[in-house]
Motif scaffolding. Structure first.
Motif, short mmCIF file in Angstrom:
data_model
loop_
_atom_site.label_atom_id
_atom_site.label_comp_id
_atom_site.label_asym_id
_atom_site.label_seq_id
_atom_site.Cartn_x
_atom_site.Cartn_y
_atom_site.Cartn_z
N ALA A 53 0.83 -1.21 0.00
CA ALA A 53 0.00 0.00 0.00
C ALA A 53 0.86 1.26 0.00
N GLN A 54 2.13 1.10 0.38
CA GLN A 54 3.07 2.21 0.35
C GLN A 54 3.70 2.29 -1.04
N PRO A 55 4.22 3.46 -1.42
CA PRO A 55 4.97 3.54 -2.68
C PRO A 55 6.34 2.89 -2.55
N VAL A 56 6.96 2.61 -3.68
CA VAL A 56 8.35 2.14 -3.68
C VAL A 56 9.20 3.15 -2.93
N ASP A 57 10.16 2.65 -2.18
CA ASP A 57 10.97 3.48 -1.30
C ASP A 57 11.59 4.67 -2.04
N ALA A 58 11.45 5.85 -1.47
CA ALA A 58 11.93 7.08 -2.11
C ALA A 58 13.45 7.08 -2.27
N GLU A 59 14.17 6.52 -1.29
CA GLU A 59 15.64 6.48 -1.39
C GLU A 59 16.07 5.61 -2.56
N VAL A 60 15.37 4.50 -2.77
CA VAL A 60 15.69 3.61 -3.88
C VAL A 60 15.44 4.32 -5.21
N LEU A 61 14.29 4.95 -5.35
CA LEU A 61 13.98 5.66 -6.59
C LEU A 61 14.97 6.78 -6.86
N ALA A 62 15.34 7.51 -5.83
CA ALA A 62 16.31 8.60 -6.01
C ALA A 62 17.67 8.06 -6.41
N ALA A 63 18.10 6.97 -5.77
CA ALA A 63 19.40 6.38 -6.10
C ALA A 63 19.43 5.89 -7.54
N VAL A 64 18.34 5.25 -7.98
CA VAL A 64 18.29 4.73 -9.34
C VAL A 64 18.29 5.86 -10.36
N THR A 65 17.43 6.85 -10.17
CA THR A 65 17.34 7.93 -11.16
C THR A 65 18.63 8.75 -11.22
N GLU A 66 19.22 9.03 -10.07
CA GLU A 66 20.47 9.81 -10.07
C GLU A 66 21.59 9.04 -10.75
N TRP A 67 21.68 7.74 -10.47
CA TRP A 67 22.72 6.91 -11.08
C TRP A 67 22.51 6.81 -12.60
N VAL A 68 21.27 6.54 -13.02
CA VAL A 68 20.99 6.43 -14.45
C VAL A 68 21.31 7.75 -15.16
N ALA A 69 20.90 8.87 -14.58
CA ALA A 69 21.18 10.17 -15.19
C ALA A 69 22.67 10.40 -15.35
N ARG A 70 23.43 10.01 -14.34
CA ARG A 70 24.88 10.19 -14.40
C ARG A 70 25.52 9.29 -15.46
N VAL A 71 25.11 8.03 -15.52
CA VAL A 71 25.72 7.08 -16.45
C VAL A 71 25.38 7.42 -17.90
N VAL A 72 24.09 7.70 -18.18
CA VAL A 72 23.75 8.02 -19.57
C VAL A 72 24.31 9.38 -19.98
N GLY A 73 24.51 10.26 -18.99
CA GLY A 73 25.10 11.56 -19.29
C GLY A 73 26.53 11.48 -19.76
N GLU A 74 27.18 10.34 -19.52
CA GLU A 74 28.57 10.13 -19.96
C GLU A 74 28.65 9.58 -21.37
N HIS A 75 27.48 9.39 -22.01
CA HIS A 75 27.46 8.80 -23.38
C HIS A 75 26.75 9.73 -24.37
#
Length: 312
Positions: A290-312
């Motif tokens: 009933a709770q959303p996916v953990d905010a820390e997990v979502l933030a970690a994933v989006t920040e990491w993805v943005a950083r990695v794709v930003g290098e290409h």
């Protein structure tokens, strides 16, 4: 690209992807504008769950919420139904573990071929993390996110799971197991032995029809040789209260993958990517979803993805 940027509402399209055993029904989310946009292929966990990580008895919504978080930072995504689930062709029960990897490869090839799409990462949860490892080892993505991803053979993982689940039982269930002197681990070992001895795609295991070929292939699958071939960046996240994948496997992933690895081990995070401040138990899942996916997990994933794709 930063997670603080404001992006227009993405264009969401229902698509059909040619796969090895028929079409896979999927949802494509593309940021507004011509692109090419960075993108992520999302792969769900085990069981008869759809593109959103929803089971008919429990709507987990993990991949749907990850897709929305990615859209918020301008990253496209593709998520698909398994064979025989939702709108996809095929038969779920006769689909093997290797077939699921082949479907993931087909989905990745389709996504990568879109002119609106640039660099692609793969994000897998639970079983999906194993298929994500294979795609990353193929070298066709620029990075991989492993959510509750294992680094030990399937049989070892299921036996570890069985011990954790047995120890976590509470209330009437725990009392009945004790009163009736049921050896849950012995029952599990017998069921796994029976599954390993089957020869058909579908067989009756534990009193019900099961995807026997998938289970045979999974029991014998060792992810470590695949992990040892991954040269692209990896983000691996497993919670301390995960009863289905040991958080200690994060250390094995970091030690085995030749490419750069970042790990995150949130204290109260469960296998379904929600926090549980109490004693971890599978019985709590229906309340936790009933709770959303953990905010820390979502933030970690989006920040990491943005950083990695930003290098290409």
């Amino acid at each position: 690209m930063t997670t603080s940027a404001t992006h227009p509402v993405p264009v969401v399209t229902e698509v059909r992807i040619p796969g090895p055993a028929g079409d896979l029904a999927a949802t494509l989310q593309l940021p507004a504008g011509p692109g090419p946009h960075p993108a992520a292929l999302l792969i769900t966990g085990s069981g008869p769950i759809d593109r959103n990580s929803d089971h008919r008895r429990m709507a987990m919504g993990a991949t749907r919420q990850v897709a929305q978080a990615l859209a918020d930072v301008g990253v496209a995504s593709l998520r698909y139904d398994k064979r025989g689930i939702g709108g996809s062709d095929g038969d779920y029960l006769s689909t093997g573990f290797g077939d699921a990897t082949a479907d993931a490869r087909a989905a990745l090839a389709w996504l990568s071929a879109l002119p609106e799409v640039g660099p692609v990462v793969v994000i897998g949860h639970s079983e999906g993390a194993l298929h994500a490892q294979s795609l990353a080892a193929d070298g066709d993505v620029v990075g991989a996110v492993l959510l509750a991803g294992q680094a030990r053979p399937g049989r070892d993982l299921l036996e570890w799971q069985g011990a954790q689940v047995a120890a976590s039982l509470t209330g009437l269930t725990a009392r009945l197991v004790s009163l009736l002197r049921i050896d849950l681990l012995a029952k599990q070992r017998a069921a796994l032995d029976k599954a390993a001895a089957t020869t058909s795609d579908v067989a009756r295991v534990g009193g019900r029809r099961s995807n026997a070929r998938w289970l045979r292939e999974y029991l014998s699958y060792d992810p470590r040789p695949t992990l040892a071939r991954i040269d692209v960046p990896v983000l691996a996240i497993t919670g301390e209260k995960d009863l289905q994948v040991p958080a200690e496997d994060l250390d094995a992933i970091a030690a085995t993958v030749p490419g750069p690895v970042e790990t995150l081990r949130p204290a109260d995070l469960t296998h379904i990517l929600r926090r549980d401040v109490g004693r971890p138990s599978l019985q709590a899942y229906k309340k936790l979803v009933a709770q959303p996916v953990d905010a820390e997990v979502l933030a970690a994933v989006t920040e990491w993805v943005a950083r990695v794709v930003g290098e290409h």
